[in-house]
Scaffold this active site. Sequence first.
Site, short mmCIF file in Angstrom:
data_model
loop_
_atom_site.label_atom_id
_atom_site.label_comp_id
_atom_site.label_asym_id
_atom_site.label_seq_id
_atom_site.Cartn_x
_atom_site.Cartn_y
_atom_site.Cartn_z
N HIS B 153 -13.38 24.59 15.11
CA HIS B 153 -12.14 23.83 14.99
C HIS B 153 -11.97 22.71 16.00
O HIS B 153 -11.13 22.75 16.88
CB HIS B 153 -10.94 24.80 15.04
CG HIS B 153 -11.07 25.93 14.05
ND1 HIS B 153 -10.32 27.05 14.11
CD2 HIS B 153 -11.90 26.10 12.99
CE1 HIS B 153 -10.67 27.86 13.13
NE2 HIS B 153 -11.63 27.30 12.44
N GLU B 247 -4.20 23.70 3.55
CA GLU B 247 -2.93 23.03 3.27
C GLU B 247 -3.07 21.52 3.14
O GLU B 247 -3.94 20.92 3.78
CB GLU B 247 -1.93 23.28 4.43
CG GLU B 247 -1.55 24.72 4.64
CD GLU B 247 -0.57 24.89 5.80
OE1 GLU B 247 -0.31 23.91 6.54
OE2 GLU B 247 -0.06 26.02 5.96
N TYR B 257 3.97 22.48 12.06
CA TYR B 257 3.40 22.87 10.77
C TYR B 257 3.05 24.35 10.71
O TYR B 257 2.42 24.81 9.76
CB TYR B 257 2.25 21.91 10.40
CG TYR B 257 2.85 20.56 10.06
CD1 TYR B 257 3.21 20.26 8.76
CD2 TYR B 257 3.19 19.64 11.05
CE1 TYR B 257 3.84 19.06 8.43
CE2 TYR B 257 3.83 18.45 10.76
CZ TYR B 257 4.16 18.17 9.44
OH TYR B 257 4.81 17.00 9.13
#
Lengths: 134, 372
Positions: B153, B247, B257
């Site tokens: 990530h 998403e 978020y």
Amino acid sequence: MKICFTLGLGFLSSFLISVYGQNKELIESIKKGKDIYQDFCITCHMGNGEGLTGSFPPLAKSDYLINNRAKSIKAIKYGLQGEIIVNGKTYNSIMANLGLADDEIADIMNYITNSWGNKNDDIVTEKEVSEIKK
Amino acid sequence: MKKLMIIPLITIALSACAQQTESSVKAEDPQNISYTTELVVPDMSIPWGMDFLPDGSMLITEKSGELVHFKNGIKTNISGVPEVYNRGQGGLLDIKLHPDYENNGWIYMTYASSEGEGTGGNTALMRTKLSGNSLTNQEVLYKAAPNTTKGQHFGSRIAFDNDGYLYFSAGERGEHFVNPQDLTRDNGKIYRLYDDGRIPEDNPFVNEPNAKKAIYSYGHRNPQGLIKNPETGAIWEHEHGPQGGDEINIIQKGKNYGWPVISYGIDYDNSIITELTSKEGMEQPLFYWVPSIAPSGLAMVTSNKYPDWKGNLLVGSLKFAYLERLVLENNKVVKRIKLFEGLGRVRNVVQAPDGYIYVGVEGKGIYKIIPN
């Protein structure tokens, strides 16, 4: 007779020590391998090594992994591209070079060859990984 | 006896929670497709990012750390590329030309970098210029910290809006309970900067004590799609969820978020990360994918070359090896079509200045989508 006995005991104990020693080493390595697996491998090969049919080959009960020790190490070390057949299914994709160190690759190998129904007592060592060339 | 009853009840409750709600719209096979793909740049490994120079030639990043200039059918490796931390999902990532490139020559790149304290790496943003076959004037505009050896990530994509701001993403680096909700930490964020790296005075958290002032929105997991919606000028993003829960979001100033407090996904070992899918003060996605497609690359079709696709989103699927076309109506996804199934792990999709759509595929190269 006495000498035989002493020698025998000596062999037995050294045998036991080496088996126990390797076992301990293997257990340690599997433990470390699990963490690295969750970091680097799980997104494609999934939580139970089941992979994804058609996209990512399984590691659980994988004939490729079990029968191709050196090739499997090589794939983790340098990445893998092109067609391979795993458990009778053809996969043709790409796995990136993950940038892992040799000891980490050994740990992952020991984890995945001893998880989800796989069994391998013959420990993969850092030295063995270092000798696998591109 | 009572105690004994509780165990099966707990088991039932847990397995009920593990049931994920699938995406409201399912991906369909295409009926008749009037386009085909042509491999225009062969022999690439992981073509992570690409952009187009004014002469129509291409700059393509390879994750391993090479920058390739593709012109008149010839690939040239560009020198002066920053050293990248090529481990796990890290490496040389996105590339984007300044909207006013013709006048100022700035090129922006994101990459995983070991610069700074600590072993490992984290996401960095650089701007640089191309002179002949070399990069010059390199300036590191942002470097997320701390470094970590974790493989996951990094993000990252770059986008410019109509007002000259630059946005880029950095994923949460495999520390979902540590980074995304903490404004004093990098990672799990979308950042907004001026094009020279200065922090805009009206960024949402400039007055927040100890906050990273470049943060524009937070609570993200791993955004690998970020564009200016060419129709509205808003910044659109997509991000990888865990198992399920990818998403699409419209990025708004200062908004949260939700990751990992709310998510439509579960962990890879089927354990529950959160039972919540919504919470006050946290944004709902415009769309979520369950199961995950592993989205990378995002484009909105505006070009006249693809009349059937106008206004649609295109998203690469690393997992299912196709390009997904999403039809929107009033900011809602109403249809999903699988394009070019079997093309390969789609890493990137871009609509070029020439109006054609180019697709970066791992292990293959760059494909151009052409009308039949």
